[in-house]
Scaffold this motif. Sequence first.
Motif, PDB file in Angstrom:
ATOM      1  N   LYS A 132       0.844  -1.197   0.000  1.00 43.12           N
ATOM      2  CA  LYS A 132       0.000   0.000   0.000  1.00 43.12           C
ATOM      3  C   LYS A 132       0.874   1.239   0.000  1.00 43.12           C
ATOM      4  O   LYS A 132       1.777   1.375   0.819  1.00 43.12           O
ATOM      5  N   CYS A 133       0.594   2.131  -0.909  1.00 42.97           N
ATOM      6  CA  CYS A 133       1.307   3.390  -0.984  1.00 42.97           C
ATOM      7  C   CYS A 133       0.310   4.541  -0.925  1.00 42.97           C
ATOM      8  O   CYS A 133      -0.840   4.397  -1.373  1.00 42.97           O
ATOM      9  N   LYS A 134       0.731   5.686  -0.421  1.00 44.02           N
ATOM     10  CA  LYS A 134      -0.126   6.896  -0.348  1.00 44.02           C
ATOM     11  C   LYS A 134       0.473   7.965  -1.247  1.00 44.02           C
ATOM     12  O   LYS A 134       0.493   7.811  -2.467  1.00 44.02           O
ATOM     13  N   THR A 135       0.984   9.046  -0.663  1.00 43.80           N
ATOM     14  CA  THR A 135       1.579  10.130  -1.457  1.00 43.80           C
ATOM     15  C   THR A 135       3.106  10.047  -1.452  1.00 43.80           C
ATOM     16  O   THR A 135       3.745  10.140  -2.504  1.00 43.80           O
ATOM     17  N   THR A 136       3.691   9.861  -0.268  1.00 43.05           N
ATOM     18  CA  THR A 136       5.151   9.744  -0.163  1.00 43.05           C
ATOM     19  C   THR A 136       5.578   8.527   0.669  1.00 43.05           C
ATOM     20  O   THR A 136       6.759   8.241   0.763  1.00 43.05           O
ATOM     21  N   VAL A 137       4.620   7.840   1.261  1.00 45.50           N
ATOM     22  CA  VAL A 137       4.937   6.722   2.167  1.00 45.50           C
ATOM     23  C   VAL A 137       4.290   5.444   1.650  1.00 45.50           C
ATOM     24  O   VAL A 137       3.131   5.452   1.207  1.00 45.50           O
ATOM     25  N   CYS A 138       5.066   4.346   1.724  1.00 46.04           N
ATOM     26  CA  CYS A 138       4.549   3.020   1.360  1.00 46.04           C
ATOM     27  C   CYS A 138       4.697   2.058   2.533  1.00 46.04           C
ATOM     28  O   CYS A 138       5.630   2.161   3.331  1.00 46.04           O
ATOM     29  N   GLU A 139       3.754   1.118   2.578  1.00 48.98           N
ATOM     30  CA  GLU A 139       3.797   0.050   3.566  1.00 48.98           C
ATOM     31  C   GLU A 139       3.770  -1.277   2.829  1.00 48.98           C
ATOM     32  O   GLU A 139       2.812  -1.584   2.126  1.00 48.98           O
ATOM     33  N   PHE A 140       4.846  -2.054   2.966  1.00 48.65           N
ATOM     34  CA  PHE A 140       4.939  -3.354   2.332  1.00 48.65           C
ATOM     35  C   PHE A 140       5.042  -4.433   3.416  1.00 48.65           C
ATOM     36  O   PHE A 140       5.770  -4.285   4.401  1.00 48.65           O
ATOM     37  N   GLU A 141       4.319  -5.533   3.194  1.00 44.80           N
ATOM     38  CA  GLU A 141       4.399  -6.675   4.101  1.00 44.80           C
ATOM     39  C   GLU A 141       4.580  -7.937   3.272  1.00 44.80           C
ATOM     40  O   GLU A 141       3.737  -8.271   2.435  1.00 44.80           O
ATOM     41  N   LEU A 142       5.701  -8.639   3.527  1.00 45.89           N
ATOM     42  CA  LEU A 142       6.028  -9.859   2.811  1.00 45.89           C
ATOM     43  C   LEU A 142       6.086 -11.018   3.797  1.00 45.89           C
ATOM     44  O   LEU A 142       6.353 -10.831   4.988  1.00 45.89           O
ATOM     45  N   ALA A 143       5.834 -12.228   3.278  1.00 44.19           N
ATOM     46  CA  ALA A 143       5.832 -13.412   4.138  1.00 44.19           C
ATOM     47  C   ALA A 143       6.517 -14.569   3.435  1.00 44.19           C
ATOM     48  O   ALA A 143       6.510 -14.661   2.195  1.00 44.19           O
ATOM     49  N   ALA A 144       7.117 -15.446   4.223  1.00 46.18           N
ATOM     50  CA  ALA A 144       7.723 -16.641   3.667  1.00 46.18           C
ATOM     51  C   ALA A 144       6.652 -17.548   3.077  1.00 46.18           C
ATOM     52  O   ALA A 144       5.521 -17.581   3.576  1.00 46.18           O
ATOM     53  N   PRO A 145       6.976 -18.279   2.002  1.00 44.61           N
ATOM     54  CA  PRO A 145       5.987 -19.199   1.423  1.00 44.61           C
ATOM     55  C   PRO A 145       5.503 -20.203   2.456  1.00 44.61           C
ATOM     56  O   PRO A 145       6.292 -20.759   3.228  1.00 44.61           O
TER      57      PRO A 145
END
Length: 226
Positions: free
Chosen positions: A166-179
């Motif tokens: 998820k990204c907004k104007t200048t900030v992004c939030e990424f969440e990744l997980a192991a398979p």
Amino acid sequence: MNKNSLLALGIGFIAGVGLTWSYFNAASSHPESVKSQQRYEKQQKLHTEQQSNEVLSNADSVVPEQVANTEPAEDTSPTDLEPQMLDELPLEEQVTQLKQQLAEQKATLKSVLKQMRGPSDFEKVLRDKFEKQTRDEEWAYRTEMALQDFLLTADLAIMPDIVSAKCKTTVCEFELAAPADNDTFGSAQWRELNDKLMKQEFWQQFKSTTSTSSDSELKLLLSTEL
């Protein structure tokens, strides 16, 4: 001198001798009785002193033992048992105690990890900024797709799953997980991912980043502003 006079004189002589013998005999026996009495009193005194000394000696040996017995016993709760004491317990009780100790250690470790993973001040700043921003659709969509394209083309040994991007104007939030179907995924794979991301053009636009990670997940907050 007639016979009566001689008889009276003989009786008087015999009486005098008897009185004299009695006097000397009484005088000689009196000191012995006095001495015997003194010896008896002395023996009694010594015997009394010996009894008194024995009583005091017994009292001295008994009192410390009684005092020692009044000392409070140490509290040996199951979790504080020394290894030698634990070995002396029945096998089933040993297993119970070991399980309890393991549970306590896990709880302590969990508390420490929770504190270590708690949000830092800078992470809170980025989080607040992300929550307040509106979405710049063009930039946000382009950046989100750039992350997905990178995962597909980066030739990673094991590709993680994207939980959210998820990204907004200048900030992004990424969440990744192991398979979910790969138990070998861990810190080595996250390091490989990070090293390759740092070389990507879309990634280099971010000036401020924070992250929290474990073997199973990686969470990122990134901002194009300092």
